[in-house]
Design a protein around this motif. Structure first.
Motif, short mmCIF file in Angstrom:
data_model
loop_
_atom_site.label_atom_id
_atom_site.label_comp_id
_atom_site.label_asym_id
_atom_site.label_seq_id
_atom_site.Cartn_x
_atom_site.Cartn_y
_atom_site.Cartn_z
N GLY A 27 0.79 -1.23 0.00
CA GLY A 27 0.00 0.00 0.00
C GLY A 27 0.82 1.28 0.00
O GLY A 27 0.54 2.21 -0.76
N ASP A 28 1.84 1.32 0.86
CA ASP A 28 2.64 2.55 0.92
C ASP A 28 3.44 2.74 -0.37
O ASP A 28 3.54 3.85 -0.90
CB ASP A 28 3.58 2.51 2.13
N ALA A 29 4.00 1.65 -0.86
CA ALA A 29 4.80 1.72 -2.09
C ALA A 29 3.96 2.26 -3.24
O ALA A 29 4.32 3.24 -3.90
CB ALA A 29 5.35 0.34 -2.43
N THR A 84 10.15 6.00 -4.46
CA THR A 84 9.46 6.15 -3.17
C THR A 84 9.45 4.82 -2.41
O THR A 84 9.35 3.76 -3.01
CB THR A 84 7.99 6.60 -3.36
N ASP A 85 9.56 4.92 -1.10
CA ASP A 85 9.43 3.76 -0.20
C ASP A 85 10.47 2.67 -0.46
O ASP A 85 10.21 1.50 -0.24
CB ASP A 85 8.01 3.16 -0.31
N CYS A 86 11.63 3.05 -0.92
CA CYS A 86 12.63 2.03 -1.26
C CYS A 86 13.99 2.37 -0.66
O CYS A 86 14.48 3.48 -0.83
CB CYS A 86 12.74 1.90 -2.77
N ASP A 109 11.97 8.56 1.00
CA ASP A 109 11.73 7.31 1.73
C ASP A 109 11.67 7.53 3.24
O ASP A 109 11.94 8.62 3.75
CB ASP A 109 12.84 6.30 1.39
N HIS A 110 11.34 6.43 3.93
CA HIS A 110 11.28 6.47 5.40
C HIS A 110 11.92 5.23 6.05
O HIS A 110 11.75 5.03 7.26
CB HIS A 110 9.82 6.63 5.87
N HIS A 111 12.63 4.41 5.28
CA HIS A 111 13.30 3.24 5.86
C HIS A 111 14.59 3.67 6.55
O HIS A 111 15.45 4.28 5.92
CB HIS A 111 13.63 2.20 4.79
N LYS A 112 14.72 3.29 7.79
CA LYS A 112 15.95 3.71 8.48
C LYS A 112 17.17 2.99 7.94
O LYS A 112 18.30 3.43 8.15
CB LYS A 112 15.83 3.54 10.00
N ALA A 129 5.14 6.59 6.86
CA ALA A 129 5.02 6.02 5.52
C ALA A 129 5.77 6.90 4.55
O ALA A 129 5.95 8.10 4.79
CB ALA A 129 3.54 5.95 5.11
N ALA A 130 6.19 6.33 3.44
CA ALA A 130 6.78 7.15 2.38
C ALA A 130 5.73 8.15 1.88
O ALA A 130 6.07 9.24 1.44
CB ALA A 130 7.26 6.27 1.24
N GLY A 131 4.46 7.76 2.02
CA GLY A 131 3.38 8.66 1.64
C GLY A 131 3.43 9.98 2.39
O GLY A 131 3.06 11.03 1.85
N THR A 159 -2.13 2.04 5.40
CA THR A 159 -1.63 0.67 5.37
C THR A 159 -0.30 0.53 6.12
O THR A 159 -0.09 -0.46 6.81
CB THR A 159 -1.47 0.15 3.92
N ASP A 160 0.58 1.53 5.99
CA ASP A 160 1.90 1.38 6.64
C ASP A 160 1.84 1.57 8.15
O ASP A 160 2.76 1.17 8.86
CB ASP A 160 2.93 2.34 6.02
N THR A 161 0.78 2.20 8.66
CA THR A 161 0.62 2.30 10.12
C THR A 161 -0.20 1.13 10.64
O THR A 161 -0.58 1.12 11.81
CB THR A 161 -0.10 3.61 10.52
N GLY A 291 14.54 -3.00 6.74
CA GLY A 291 13.18 -2.65 7.12
C GLY A 291 13.13 -1.66 8.27
O GLY A 291 13.99 -0.78 8.36
N HIS A 292 12.14 -1.85 9.11
CA HIS A 292 11.92 -0.95 10.24
C HIS A 292 12.10 -1.72 11.54
O HIS A 292 12.13 -2.95 11.54
CB HIS A 292 10.50 -0.38 10.19
N THR A 293 12.14 -1.00 12.65
CA THR A 293 12.31 -1.65 13.95
C THR A 293 11.31 -2.79 14.15
O THR A 293 11.69 -3.89 14.56
CB THR A 293 12.14 -0.62 15.10
#
Ligand SMILES: [Mn+2]
Length: 321
Positions: A27-29, A84-86, A109-112, A129-131, A159-161, A291-293
């Protein structure tokens, strides 16, 4: 002055863009990719939204999805690519990786675990989200946000939350979601399209996967597996298993939920979901994933039980660290 200035300049000065997201998009992608695509088109730009494969269900309804392209053949004179989101160039897929005319790469993006593969990198690890990052970018650049753009970005955040259940559900994420609703996103309609439009075969597959549930580490870890055989038996596509890993995490007392699935060529993919502070991104990263935590994944060589044991050992170490 904003951190988006350079990226805004690229968007305003260029004419022809590719907007792209990671392979196996969710969804976020797709929402962040299509939201940005439509906003740039509204600003008079020629934009190719690219995904290697067609839209995975249930995201076919996203505005603009039907205009996405699935090959880069015959595409040239690109001024810039917005990703985005990558988190890594390779996650954009083989065809794009080998594509010559990428132009300036803007990485939103938002991936750490993002490795800053772009020429311009805007990576907000605190964004849900990248959104959100795309929304901030569009706002900062004074781009119009139509109902269709708002719908895509709302889907991205929603979706990302995890439908505003994860720790990433910050006041900021709620604020932006609220603004997107004001701009025309319809929460009821979107929820129905995303969460209440599954084919029945998804639930047949779910039944088989849930039968594989195993508990480990005194009930702190739960694992599920998905085999090719289950996909064959039910006739379900692998995308229909998206989210199954969350059932493993949803058990009381479980800190980490794991789903291992066969991915062909002697590779298995591990999806990891955790509660609280347990960092599964670092586990995934130790196997070349990311990914994320609280949500991460990696691909490993080996059979499904072998890979599960390897992952279980690494998760066990993380829990005791
Ligand atoms: Mn995301």
């Amino acid at each position: 002055m904003s951190i988006f200035d350079e990226a805004i300049e690229v968007a305003k000065n260029g004419k022809r863009f590719i907007v792209i997201t990671h392979v196996n998009p969710e969804g976020d992608a797709l929402g962040s990719m299509l939201g940005l695509t439509l906003a740039l088109r509204d600003a008079g730009k020629e934009v190719f939204a690219f995904t290697e494969e067609g839209a995975p269900e249930p995201y076919g309804f996203l505005p603009g999805m039907d205009t996405a392209v699935h090959t880069l053949k015959d595409i040239d004179n690109i001024d810039a690519t917005f990703a985005t989101d990558c988190g890594q160039l390779s996650r954009l897929g083989e065809e794009y990786e080998n594509f010559e005319g990428k132009g300036t790469i803007v990485n939103l993006d938002h991936h750490k675990t993002n490795d800053n593969f772009g020429d311009i990198n805007i990576v907000h690890a605190h964004a849900s989200a990248a959104g959100e990052v795309v929304y901030d970018f569009l706002r900062a650049g004074g781009f119009e946000i139509s109902k269709d753009v708002a719908t895509n970005l709302y889907v991205a955040i929603h979706t990302d939350t995890g439908s505003f259940r994860y720790s990433s559900s910050t006041a900021e994420a709620f604020r932006k979601a609220g603004e997107l609703v004001e701009l025309g996103a319809d929460p009821r309609e979107i929820s129905m399209r995303v969460y209440e439009s599954y084919p029945a075969v998804r639930f047949e597959l779910m039944g088989l996967v849930l039968q594989t549930l195993k508990m480990h580490v005194d009930g702190r870890v739960a694992s599920l597996v998905l085999t090719d055989e289950m996909l064959r038996t039910t006739g379900a596509k692998k995308e229909l298993a998206d989210g199954f890993v969350n059932f493993a995490r949803a058990i009381k007392g479980v800190d980490v939920g794991i789903l291992i699935r066969e991915a062909g060529d002697g590779i298995c993919k591990a999806s990891l979901r955790s509660k609280k502070e347990v960092d599964v991104a670092s586990v995934a990263e130790s196997f070349g994933g990311g990914g994320h935590t609280n949500a991460a994944g990696a691909a490993l060589k080996g059979g499904i039980t072998e890979v599960r044991d390897i992952i279980l050992e690494a998760v066990g170490k993380e829990l005791n660290s």
